[in-house]
Design a protein around this motif. Structure first.
Motif, PDB file in Angstrom:
ATOM      1  N   MET A   1       0.901  -1.285   0.053  1.00 53.18           N
ATOM      2  CA  MET A   1      -0.102  -0.031  -0.051  1.00 53.18           C
ATOM      3  C   MET A   1       0.771   1.175  -0.075  1.00 53.18           C
ATOM      4  N   ALA A   2       0.732   2.115  -0.746  1.00 50.64           N
ATOM      5  CA  ALA A   2       1.397   3.233  -1.063  1.00 50.64           C
ATOM      6  C   ALA A   2       1.048   4.304  -0.012  1.00 50.64           C
ATOM      7  N   PRO A   3       2.099   4.983   0.521  1.00 50.85           N
ATOM      8  CA  PRO A   3       1.779   6.022   1.497  1.00 50.85           C
ATOM      9  C   PRO A   3       0.778   6.950   1.317  1.00 50.85           C
ATOM     10  N   ARG A   4       0.028   7.519   2.243  1.00 47.91           N
ATOM     11  CA  ARG A   4      -0.924   8.665   2.069  1.00 47.91           C
ATOM     12  C   ARG A   4      -0.287   9.725   1.493  1.00 47.91           C
ATOM     13  N   ARG A   5      -0.811  10.343   0.385  1.00 46.12           N
ATOM     14  CA  ARG A   5      -0.283  11.968   0.051  1.00 46.12           C
ATOM     15  C   ARG A   5      -1.028  12.885   1.171  1.00 46.12           C
ATOM     16  N   CYS A   6      -0.408  13.878   1.094  1.00 47.78           N
ATOM     17  CA  CYS A   6      -0.807  14.927   2.174  1.00 47.78           C
ATOM     18  C   CYS A   6      -1.993  15.622   1.684  1.00 47.78           C
ATOM     19  N   PRO A   7      -3.186  15.929   2.271  1.00 47.68           N
ATOM     20  CA  PRO A   7      -4.185  16.542   1.840  1.00 47.68           C
ATOM     21  C   PRO A   7      -3.841  17.951   1.455  1.00 47.68           C
ATOM     22  N   CYS A   8      -2.650  18.584   2.052  1.00 49.48           N
ATOM     23  CA  CYS A   8      -2.534  19.998   1.603  1.00 49.48           C
ATOM     24  C   CYS A   8      -2.291  20.107   0.156  1.00 49.48           C
ATOM     25  N   GLY A   9      -1.725  19.035  -0.620  1.00 51.44           N
ATOM     26  CA  GLY A   9      -1.489  19.222  -1.966  1.00 51.44           C
ATOM     27  C   GLY A   9      -0.171  19.389  -2.375  1.00 51.44           C
ATOM     28  N   THR A  10       0.891  19.443  -1.609  1.00 46.57           N
ATOM     29  CA  THR A  10       2.218  19.616  -2.075  1.00 46.57           C
ATOM     30  C   THR A  10       2.665  18.444  -2.810  1.00 46.57           C
ATOM     31  N   GLY A  11       2.052  17.097  -2.499  1.00 42.44           N
ATOM     32  CA  GLY A  11       2.558  16.200  -3.417  1.00 42.44           C
ATOM     33  C   GLY A  11       3.438  15.033  -2.462  1.00 42.44           C
ATOM     34  N   LEU A  12       3.811  15.668  -1.382  1.00 39.40           N
ATOM     35  CA  LEU A  12       4.607  14.855  -0.413  1.00 39.40           C
ATOM     36  C   LEU A  12       3.652  13.837   0.333  1.00 39.40           C
ATOM     37  N   THR A  13       4.101  12.808   0.898  1.00 36.59           N
ATOM     38  CA  THR A  13       3.512  11.945   1.911  1.00 36.59           C
ATOM     39  C   THR A  13       2.973  12.746   3.045  1.00 36.59           C
ATOM     40  N   HIS A  14       1.907  12.410   3.760  1.00 30.80           N
ATOM     41  CA  HIS A  14       1.372  13.044   4.956  1.00 30.80           C
ATOM     42  C   HIS A  14       2.586  12.958   5.823  1.00 30.80           C
ATOM     43  N   ALA A  15       3.143  11.928   6.024  1.00 31.83           N
ATOM     44  CA  ALA A  15       4.392  11.933   7.099  1.00 31.83           C
ATOM     45  C   ALA A  15       5.576  12.730   6.613  1.00 31.83           C
ATOM     46  N   GLU A  16       5.840  13.121   5.395  1.00 35.11           N
ATOM     47  CA  GLU A  16       7.007  13.995   5.213  1.00 35.11           C
ATOM     48  C   GLU A  16       6.590  15.546   5.254  1.00 35.11           C
ATOM     49  N   CYS A  17       5.358  15.609   5.347  1.00 40.23           N
ATOM     50  CA  CYS A  17       4.789  17.037   5.048  1.00 40.23           C
ATOM     51  C   CYS A  17       4.044  17.334   6.355  1.00 40.23           C
ATOM     52  N   CYS A  18       2.734  17.536   6.500  1.00 39.59           N
ATOM     53  CA  CYS A  18       1.725  18.080   7.611  1.00 39.59           C
ATOM     54  C   CYS A  18       1.900  17.201   8.671  1.00 39.59           C
ATOM     55  N   GLY A  19       2.291  15.727   8.478  1.00 49.10           N
ATOM     56  CA  GLY A  19       2.072  15.026   9.811  1.00 49.10           C
ATOM     57  C   GLY A  19       3.128  15.156  10.787  1.00 49.10           C
ATOM     58  N   ARG A  20       4.255  15.875  10.061  1.00 46.14           N
ATOM     59  CA  ARG A  20       5.431  16.196  11.076  1.00 46.14           C
ATOM     60  C   ARG A  20       5.086  17.391  12.145  1.00 46.14           C
ATOM     61  N   LEU A  21       4.260  18.534  11.524  1.00 41.80           N
ATOM     62  CA  LEU A  21       3.669  19.297  12.255  1.00 41.80           C
ATOM     63  C   LEU A  21       2.455  18.950  13.011  1.00 41.80           C
ATOM     64  N   HIS A  22       1.492  18.031  12.784  1.00 39.27           N
ATOM     65  CA  HIS A  22       0.606  17.369  13.403  1.00 39.27           C
ATOM     66  C   HIS A  22       1.134  16.937  14.794  1.00 39.27           C
ATOM     67  N   ASP A  23       2.139  15.909  14.495  1.00 40.81           N
ATOM     68  CA  ASP A  23       2.753  15.193  15.685  1.00 40.81           C
ATOM     69  C   ASP A  23       3.600  15.837  16.524  1.00 40.81           C
ATOM     70  N   GLY A  24       4.011  17.288  16.313  1.00 43.68           N
ATOM     71  CA  GLY A  24       4.919  18.100  16.861  1.00 43.68           C
ATOM     72  C   GLY A  24       6.514  17.876  16.607  1.00 43.68           C
ATOM     73  N   THR A  25       7.023  17.014  16.032  1.00 40.88           N
ATOM     74  CA  THR A  25       8.325  16.868  15.468  1.00 40.88           C
ATOM     75  C   THR A  25       8.771  18.131  14.698  1.00 40.88           C
ATOM     76  N   ALA A  26       8.016  18.723  14.237  1.00 39.13           N
ATOM     77  CA  ALA A  26       8.322  20.202  13.482  1.00 39.13           C
ATOM     78  C   ALA A  26       7.404  20.944  13.548  1.00 39.13           C
ATOM     79  N   THR A  27       7.753  22.551  13.456  1.00 36.55           N
ATOM     80  CA  THR A  27       6.866  23.707  13.550  1.00 36.55           C
ATOM     81  C   THR A  27       6.919  24.221  12.246  1.00 36.55           C
ATOM     82  N   ALA A  28       5.739  25.052  11.801  1.00 36.64           N
ATOM     83  CA  ALA A  28       5.682  25.660  10.652  1.00 36.64           C
ATOM     84  C   ALA A  28       6.810  26.870  10.366  1.00 36.64           C
ATOM     85  N   ALA A  29       7.392  26.795   9.085  1.00 37.79           N
ATOM     86  CA  ALA A  29       8.490  27.871   9.140  1.00 37.79           C
ATOM     87  C   ALA A  29       7.742  29.056   8.567  1.00 37.79           C
TER      88      ALA A  29
END
Length: 128
Positions: A1-29
């Motif tokens: 199963m392919a990783p889920r694409r981020c809903p925000c439309g960047t083309g990255l996976t959710h884990a590579e994109c907004c998922g990092r912000l959602h789980d607190g491992t990164a903050t928005a630049a």
């Protein structure tokens, strides 16, 4: 199963994109990155993230997301400020949704400010 694409439309996976912000491992630049992550939080049903990234002066006491609304796409229409060194910014967007067989879009000019070094959502004006 392919990783889920981020809903925000960047083309990255959710884990590579907004998922990092959602789980607190990164903050928005930037303000746009925060806006995209907030859209994704609506799409994945994460009201805790939405509240945590809302300015203390305008944040509601609680937030309940409508489970019947499915967010289907995001278009960034423009931005003013909100870059790495900025302290405020506005991001204009159109968010598409489906609910009960109906389709629509919400357009907004969202204002963001830095609070304690982090970008937070201040408020927004709906566009007609």
């Amino acid at each position: 199963m392919a990783p889920r694409r981020c809903p925000c439309g960047t083309g990255l996976t959710h884990a590579e994109c907004c998922g990092r912000l959602h789980d607190g491992t990164a903050t928005a630049a930037t303000a746009e990155q925060l806006m995209r992550s907030r859209y994704s939080a609506f799409a994945v049903g994460d009201p805790a993230y939405l509240l945590a990234t809302w300015h203390h002066s305008t944040r509601p006491g609680r937030l309940e997301l409508d489970p019947d609304v499915r967010w289907t796409g995001l278009e960034v229409l423009g931005r003013i400020g909100g870059s790495l060194p900025a302290t405020e910014g506005t991001v204009s967007f159109r968010a598409h949704w489906v609910a009960g067989g109906a389709r629509g879009a919400q357009e907004e000019d969202s204002r963001f400010v830095r609070e304690g070094g982090r970008w937070v959502y201040l408020d927004g004006d709906a566009r007609s």
